[in-house]
Scaffold this active site. Structure first.
Site: not given
Ligand SMILES: Nc1ncnc2c1ncn2[C@@H]1O[C@H](COP(=O)(O)OP(=O)(O)OP(=O)(O)O)[C@@H](O)[C@H]1O
Length: 371
Positions: A28-31, A33, A146
């Site tokens: 999950s990231g900030r915005f 899942n 990033d």
């Molecule tokens: N294609 C994928 N395959 C496997 N795991 C993934 C994939 N994409 C993302 N993840 C997992 O999910 C997490 C969050 O995804 P992502 O970084 O795309 O979300 P975000 O909301 O953009 O994050 P941030 O808060 O860093 O901006 C990643 O750190 C990774 O662990």
């Protein structure tokens, strides 16, 4: 079944019905899942589904207009978590943009936190793939913005790597400003952004990817600054105070930190790495972004000769080095994996709007992610 879109070779979208098996939350990231699981139709494949909540700025956009999707549509490379399909759904009156992406099971940051160490051969294999991904981005005039271990996914068993999370990526043609010092996570942020430069260039990704590569080779963070000023101080301690030429090239004001003698990267890292690794680090970690070796040139360094050797060498787990020879090509064809069904786009969009919460994902889990 879910109505969504696939992406044609020419970047156009085509409507398609999607079906998934069970999913589990895998990041999950900030915005967002991210769920991983099996896709059943129109292709059978293990995929990641990134659910992003629309914010006040993106609420009015169709999912196809969402920036991350727009950028990913332009990309296709084996070292990128490619966008395969997308769809939208609604929950609590909010739109959720759902990106179906290539999946790999191991996140670099999590492995680092678990104390996993990479041997030199694996570090070379992963670094090569990371730089082939950013060479592809540069060929499409896109900057990731990033690159960090949280956005690098791997398959430890096969030795494959993919760059993920294009949520901050930018297209160079738009001439947008970076917003300077707060772009790119601090440890991976290049000097020009730390000094307040507002221009996007592919050299930003080169610095960040080199910091990630250093972690693969050395199993520790290169510049672990406590804050922006500390990050600048650490970098200047290694490379010296920027010259007049550097300052002019970056178009920034002189940083207000003590002028220090350059210690050099070897001394700073206690000469722990092989000379060919230092040759690589010194070619890409330059204060002046214009002097950083472009990714396509990095791939030609002697450091990676072992990857080109035939017969392919074995890795420490007994498996052959993955075949990375076509990774240096910048053009990879999107497979037309799916028979295009004769569905018209307007009907699909209407059906999408009407199909509220029709996904197998838990809306509860996605709650609270609104930007
Ligand atoms: N294609 C994928 N395959 C496997 N795991 C993934 C994939 N994409 C993302 N993840 C997992 O999910 C997490 C969050 O995804 P992502 O970084 O795309 O979300 P975000 O909301 O953009 O994050 P941030 O808060 O860093 O901006 C990643 O750190 C990774 O662990």
């Amino acid at each position: 079944m879910m109505n969504g879109y696939g992406i044609k070779e020419n970047g156009e979208f085509y409507p398609v019905s999607l079906q998934f098996g069970g999913h589990k939350l895998c990041g999950s990231g900030r915005f967002s899942n991210v769920y991983c699981g099996q896709m059943i139709a129109p292709i059978q494949k293990e995929v990641a589904v990134k659910n992003v909540w629309s914010d006040t700025e993106t609420r009015h956009l169709k999912t196809s207009e969402y920036a991350e999707i727009q950028i990913l549509t332009k990309l296709f490379h084996p070292a990128i978590s490619n966008l395969l399909f997308f769809y939208s759904r609604s929950a609590n009156d909010k739109t959720i943009h759902c990106l179906v992406l290539d999946y790999l099971p191991n996140e670099m940051a999590k492995m680092r936190d678990q104390g996993v160490k990479f041997d030199v051969l694996d570090a070379k294999i992963y670094t090569f793939q990371l730089f082939s991904a950013i060479a592809h981005l540069a060929s499409k005039n896109i900057v990731h913005m990033d690159i960090k271990p949280q956005n690098v996914i791997m398959n430890r068993s096969t030795g494959n790597l993919k760059l993920a999370d294009f949520g901050n990526a930018r297209r160079l043609e738009t001439n947008e400003k970076t917003g300077g010092a707060y772009q790119v996570t601090r440890f991976y942020r290049p000097p020009e952004l730390l000094f307040g430069c507002e221009k996007f260039t592919p050299a930003i990704d080169i610095w960040s990817a080199t910091c990630v590569a250093f972690e693969l080779f050395a199993n520790r963070v290169l510049f672990r600054g406590k804050d922006t000023k500390d990050e600048i101080t650490l970098i200047i301690g290694v490379f010296g105070y920027p010259t007049d030429e550097d300052i002019k090239s970056m178009g920034v004001k002189r940083p207000r930190v003590a002028r220090k003698e350059a210690r050099g990267i070897e001394t700073y890292t206690s000469k722990m790495l092989d000379p060919e690794i230092y040759d690589f680090l010194k070619s890409t970690l330059k204060i002046d972004p214009k002097k950083r070796k472009p990714a396509i040139e990095v791939l030609k360094l002697p450091l990676f000769d072992v990857i080109r050797a035939i017969p392919r060498k074995k890795r420490s787990n007994g498996m052959e080095i993955p075949n990375l020879l076509n990774y240096t090509e910048m053009y990879h064809k999107r497979e037309s994996e799916v028979e295009v069904a004769p569905v018209d786009i307007e009907t699909t969009e209407k059906a999408e709007k009407e199909s509220k919460s029709s996904s197998s994902h838990s809306d509860e889990e996605d709650k609270g992610k609104e930007k």
